[in-house]
Motif scaffolding. Structure first.
Motif, PDB file in Angstrom:
ATOM      1  N   ILE A   1     -97.781  42.860-127.736  1.00 61.59           N
ATOM      2  CA  ILE A   1     -96.449  42.115-127.222  1.00 61.59           C
ATOM      3  C   ILE A   1     -95.312  43.148-126.960  1.00 61.59           C
TER       4      ILE A   1
ATOM      5  N   ARG B   1     -97.773  44.008-132.238  1.00 61.49           N
ATOM      6  CA  ARG B   1     -98.973  43.369-132.066  1.00 61.49           C
ATOM      7  C   ARG B   1     -98.900  41.893-132.576  1.00 61.49           C
ATOM      8  N   ASN B   2     -99.206  40.763-131.972  1.00 61.53           N
ATOM      9  CA  ASN B   2     -99.622  39.530-132.373  1.00 61.53           C
ATOM     10  C   ASN B   2    -100.755  39.418-133.601  1.00 61.53           C
TER      11      ASN B   2
ATOM     12  N   GLN C   1    -101.909  37.209-134.861  1.00 65.45           N
ATOM     13  CA  GLN C   1    -103.360  36.238-134.977  1.00 65.45           C
ATOM     14  C   GLN C   1    -104.317  36.562-133.892  1.00 65.45           C
TER      15      GLN C   1
ATOM     16  N   GLU D   1    -103.310  40.887-129.767  1.00 68.00           N
ATOM     17  CA  GLU D   1    -102.601  40.893-128.383  1.00 68.00           C
ATOM     18  C   GLU D   1    -101.255  41.867-128.675  1.00 68.00           C
TER      19      GLU D   1
END
Length: 123
Positions: free
Chosen positions: A86, A78-79, A81, A84
């Motif tokens: 990945i 997970r990103n 920030q 999202e």
């Protein structure tokens, strides 16, 4: 037979410096190598280790350690920030496992550490 004198090592060792150390140790042992031969020798050794691990084979050097390759599986990360997902693809990676002899030498800060085997007695 007396062991050859080892070259003292102070500071970081680069490939060039390693070649100089190996050349000095070979000269002390009475082995004939020109200074231009040693970097080639090192490159050939490291290339062989790289090719073997890239092919999935282990490379074990007695009293030093073992290089081996492992496969990592595909995972979703997970990103941080925006949250999202990945995808992280599966890939092969190289690992190194030091031998107990090397670990003991490093922990003892033994500046005269060698991977040479002790001579057999009583023969």
């Amino acid at each position: 037979m007396k062991s050859p004198k080892i070259t003292p090592i102070t500071g970081r060792v680069t490939t060039t410096r390693l070649a100089k150390i190996v050349a000095a140790d070979l000269a002390a042992a009475g082995v004939e190598f020109t200074p231009d031969d040693v970097p080639v020798l090192l490159r050939v050794v490291f290339d062989a280790i790289g090719r073997a691990t890239a092919s999935g084979h282990d490379v074990a050097i007695t009293n030093f350690g073992t290089w081996f390759s492992t496969r990592t599986r595909r995972v979703m990360r997970r990103n941080p920030q925006n949250g999202e997902p990945i995808p992280s693809p599966a890939h092969q990676r190289v690992r190194f496992r030091p031998s107990p002899t090397l670990v003991a030498g490093v922990r003892a800060k033994n500046r005269k550490f060698t991977i040479r085997k002790s001579p057999r007695t009583g023969q």
